[in-house]
Design a protein around this motif. Structure first.
Motif, PDB file in Angstrom:
ATOM      1  N   LYS A  45     -30.055  17.403 -14.103  1.00  0.00           N
ATOM      2  CA  LYS A  45     -30.597  16.505 -12.878  1.00  0.00           C
ATOM      3  C   LYS A  45     -31.335  17.433 -11.981  1.00  0.00           C
ATOM      4  O   LYS A  45     -31.614  19.138 -12.644  1.00  0.00           O
ATOM      5  CB  LYS A  45     -28.787  17.242 -12.228  1.00  0.00           C
ATOM      6  N   MET A  46     -31.708  16.760 -11.052  1.00  0.00           N
ATOM      7  CA  MET A  46     -32.208  17.795 -10.380  1.00  0.00           C
ATOM      8  C   MET A  46     -31.922  18.774  -9.358  1.00  0.00           C
ATOM      9  O   MET A  46     -30.870  17.851  -8.469  1.00  0.00           O
ATOM     10  CB  MET A  46     -33.464  16.479  -9.594  1.00  0.00           C
ATOM     11  N   ASN A  47     -32.790  19.215  -8.834  1.00  0.00           N
ATOM     12  CA  ASN A  47     -31.855  20.596  -7.890  1.00  0.00           C
ATOM     13  C   ASN A  47     -30.882  20.784  -7.644  1.00  0.00           C
ATOM     14  O   ASN A  47     -29.948  21.126  -7.251  1.00  0.00           O
ATOM     15  CB  ASN A  47     -31.744  19.656  -6.034  1.00  0.00           C
ATOM     16  N   TRP A  48     -30.192  21.218  -9.147  1.00  0.00           N
ATOM     17  CA  TRP A  48     -29.101  22.157  -9.137  1.00  0.00           C
ATOM     18  C   TRP A  48     -27.889  21.949  -8.361  1.00  0.00           C
ATOM     19  O   TRP A  48     -26.813  21.791  -8.516  1.00  0.00           O
ATOM     20  CB  TRP A  48     -28.996  23.558  -9.268  1.00  0.00           C
ATOM     21  N   LYS A  49     -27.914  20.317  -9.432  1.00  0.00           N
ATOM     22  CA  LYS A  49     -26.637  18.723  -8.911  1.00  0.00           C
ATOM     23  C   LYS A  49     -24.885  19.044  -9.573  1.00  0.00           C
ATOM     24  O   LYS A  49     -24.593  18.752  -9.126  1.00  0.00           O
ATOM     25  CB  LYS A  49     -26.857  17.519  -8.012  1.00  0.00           C
ATOM     26  N   GLY A  50     -25.552  19.360 -10.194  1.00  0.00           N
ATOM     27  CA  GLY A  50     -24.692  19.221 -11.452  1.00  0.00           C
ATOM     28  C   GLY A  50     -24.783  21.141 -12.407  1.00  0.00           C
ATOM     29  O   GLY A  50     -25.967  21.589 -12.839  1.00  0.00           O
ATOM     30  N   THR A  51     -24.195  20.882 -13.495  1.00  0.00           N
ATOM     31  CA  THR A  51     -24.215  23.054 -13.906  1.00  0.00           C
ATOM     32  C   THR A  51     -23.921  22.779 -15.628  1.00  0.00           C
ATOM     33  O   THR A  51     -24.569  23.442 -15.983  1.00  0.00           O
ATOM     34  CB  THR A  51     -22.937  23.479 -13.523  1.00  0.00           C
ATOM     35  N   GLY A  52     -24.426  21.049 -16.123  1.00  0.00           N
ATOM     36  CA  GLY A  52     -24.622  21.241 -17.420  1.00  0.00           C
ATOM     37  C   GLY A  52     -23.211  21.764 -18.264  1.00  0.00           C
ATOM     38  O   GLY A  52     -23.296  21.988 -19.695  1.00  0.00           O
ATOM     39  N   LEU A  53     -22.514  21.444 -17.794  1.00  0.00           N
ATOM     40  CA  LEU A  53     -21.053  22.158 -18.796  1.00  0.00           C
ATOM     41  C   LEU A  53     -20.253  20.810 -18.804  1.00  0.00           C
ATOM     42  O   LEU A  53     -19.055  21.025 -19.710  1.00  0.00           O
ATOM     43  CB  LEU A  53     -19.878  23.001 -18.003  1.00  0.00           C
ATOM     44  N   GLY A  54     -19.871  19.675 -18.218  1.00  0.00           N
ATOM     45  CA  GLY A  54     -19.596  19.049 -18.600  1.00  0.00           C
ATOM     46  C   GLY A  54     -19.221  18.040 -20.480  1.00  0.00           C
ATOM     47  O   GLY A  54     -18.076  18.544 -20.733  1.00  0.00           O
ATOM     48  N   LEU A  55     -20.349  17.543 -20.600  1.00  0.00           N
ATOM     49  CA  LEU A  55     -20.500  17.689 -22.305  1.00  0.00           C
ATOM     50  C   LEU A  55     -19.883  18.495 -22.990  1.00  0.00           C
ATOM     51  O   LEU A  55     -19.687  18.537 -23.878  1.00  0.00           O
ATOM     52  CB  LEU A  55     -21.504  16.507 -22.650  1.00  0.00           C
ATOM     53  N   SER A  56     -20.388  20.494 -22.711  1.00  0.00           N
ATOM     54  CA  SER A  56     -19.814  20.990 -24.013  1.00  0.00           C
ATOM     55  C   SER A  56     -18.104  20.690 -23.509  1.00  0.00           C
ATOM     56  O   SER A  56     -18.034  21.154 -24.910  1.00  0.00           O
ATOM     57  CB  SER A  56     -20.468  21.894 -23.041  1.00  0.00           C
ATOM     58  N   ILE A  57     -17.745  21.061 -22.448  1.00  0.00           N
ATOM     59  CA  ILE A  57     -16.613  21.450 -22.473  1.00  0.00           C
ATOM     60  C   ILE A  57     -16.152  19.625 -22.853  1.00  0.00           C
ATOM     61  O   ILE A  57     -15.100  20.140 -23.970  1.00  0.00           O
ATOM     62  CB  ILE A  57     -15.942  20.875 -20.934  1.00  0.00           C
ATOM     63  N   CYS A  58     -16.334  19.266 -23.081  1.00  0.00           N
ATOM     64  CA  CYS A  58     -15.447  17.870 -23.282  1.00  0.00           C
ATOM     65  C   CYS A  58     -15.566  18.215 -25.049  1.00  0.00           C
ATOM     66  O   CYS A  58     -14.612  18.185 -25.808  1.00  0.00           O
ATOM     67  CB  CYS A  58     -16.192  16.441 -23.220  1.00  0.00           C
ATOM     68  N   TYR A  59     -17.210  18.374 -25.332  1.00  0.00           N
ATOM     69  CA  TYR A  59     -17.226  18.805 -26.897  1.00  0.00           C
ATOM     70  C   TYR A  59     -16.278  19.745 -27.565  1.00  0.00           C
ATOM     71  O   TYR A  59     -15.347  19.020 -28.667  1.00  0.00           O
ATOM     72  CB  TYR A  59     -18.581  18.782 -27.341  1.00  0.00           C
ATOM     73  N   ASP A  60     -16.057  20.845 -27.040  1.00  0.00           N
ATOM     74  CA  ASP A  60     -14.764  22.034 -27.080  1.00  0.00           C
ATOM     75  C   ASP A  60     -13.707  21.648 -26.806  1.00  0.00           C
ATOM     76  O   ASP A  60     -13.099  22.170 -28.354  1.00  0.00           O
ATOM     77  CB  ASP A  60     -15.658  23.057 -26.487  1.00  0.00           C
ATOM     78  N   ILE A  61     -13.315  20.734 -26.246  1.00  0.00           N
ATOM     79  CA  ILE A  61     -11.885  20.312 -26.358  1.00  0.00           C
ATOM     80  C   ILE A  61     -11.334  19.350 -27.637  1.00  0.00           C
ATOM     81  O   ILE A  61     -10.278  19.439 -28.273  1.00  0.00           O
ATOM     82  CB  ILE A  61     -11.389  20.084 -25.123  1.00  0.00           C
ATOM     83  N   ILE A  62     -12.940  18.611 -27.631  1.00  0.00           N
ATOM     84  CA  ILE A  62     -11.843  17.562 -28.555  1.00  0.00           C
ATOM     85  C   ILE A  62     -11.506  17.879 -30.600  1.00  0.00           C
ATOM     86  O   ILE A  62     -11.385  17.540 -31.129  1.00  0.00           O
ATOM     87  CB  ILE A  62     -13.590  16.135 -28.684  1.00  0.00           C
ATOM     88  N   LYS A  63     -13.580  19.201 -30.219  1.00  0.00           N
ATOM     89  CA  LYS A  63     -13.349  19.629 -31.654  1.00  0.00           C
ATOM     90  C   LYS A  63     -11.633  20.992 -31.460  1.00  0.00           C
ATOM     91  O   LYS A  63     -11.284  20.706 -33.021  1.00  0.00           O
ATOM     92  CB  LYS A  63     -13.899  21.022 -31.357  1.00  0.00           C
ATOM     93  N   LYS A  64     -11.683  21.011 -31.030  1.00  0.00           N
ATOM     94  CA  LYS A  64     -10.203  22.126 -30.686  1.00  0.00           C
ATOM     95  C   LYS A  64      -8.849  20.709 -31.249  1.00  0.00           C
ATOM     96  O   LYS A  64      -7.811  21.357 -31.430  1.00  0.00           O
ATOM     97  CB  LYS A  64      -9.383  23.162 -29.122  1.00  0.00           C
ATOM     98  N   HIS A  65      -8.615  19.709 -31.135  1.00  0.00           N
ATOM     99  CA  HIS A  65      -8.522  19.089 -31.450  1.00  0.00           C
ATOM    100  C   HIS A  65      -8.078  17.739 -32.425  1.00  0.00           C
ATOM    101  O   HIS A  65      -7.480  17.055 -32.586  1.00  0.00           O
ATOM    102  CB  HIS A  65      -7.605  17.942 -30.113  1.00  0.00           C
ATOM    103  N   ASN A  66      -9.258  18.606 -33.652  1.00  0.00           N
ATOM    104  CA  ASN A  66      -9.937  18.248 -34.971  1.00  0.00           C
ATOM    105  C   ASN A  66     -10.194  16.893 -34.365  1.00  0.00           C
ATOM    106  O   ASN A  66     -10.238  15.854 -35.624  1.00  0.00           O
ATOM    107  CB  ASN A  66      -8.768  18.247 -35.846  1.00  0.00           C
TER     108      ASN A  66
END
Length: 94
Positions: A45-66
């Motif tokens: 995303k241009m102009n820092w409109k996103g932090t780039g954490l959404g998919l990373s957080i989703c990935y971690d939550i899914i992995k923690k639930h096997n």
């Protein structure tokens, strides 16, 4: 989907797992970005409109639930994310 489109969500029970698919008709994910989309702070995303954490957080939550998450996409033709979680009964011991 900056210019509009459709989002389809499906869920099914398969081989003792719950599969949830999120599929859109958006712009898709360019091939050169596919290997990085789950990295913390990765964003296109241009102009820092996103932090780039959404998919990373989703990935971690899914992995923690096997579970696992897979993506398929073609640039210009949308993307599909499939989440696979075990369909176990969890006991809440807290």
């Amino acid at each position: 989907m900056p210019e509009g489109g459709n989002l389809f969500i499906t869920a099914k029970n398969e081989n003792g797992n719950v599969l949830v698919e999120f599929k859109d008709t958006g712009c898709g994910i360019p091939e050169e970005h596919k290997d990085r989309i789950f990295e913390p702070f990765f964003t296109t995303k241009m102009n820092w409109k996103g932090t780039g954490l959404g998919l990373s957080i989703c990935y971690d939550i899914i992995k923690k639930h096997n579970g696992s998450i897979a993506v398929s996409s073609q640039s210009g033709k949308g993307a599909a994310f499939t989440i696979i979680l075990p369909a176990e009964n969890y006991k809440n011991d807290r």
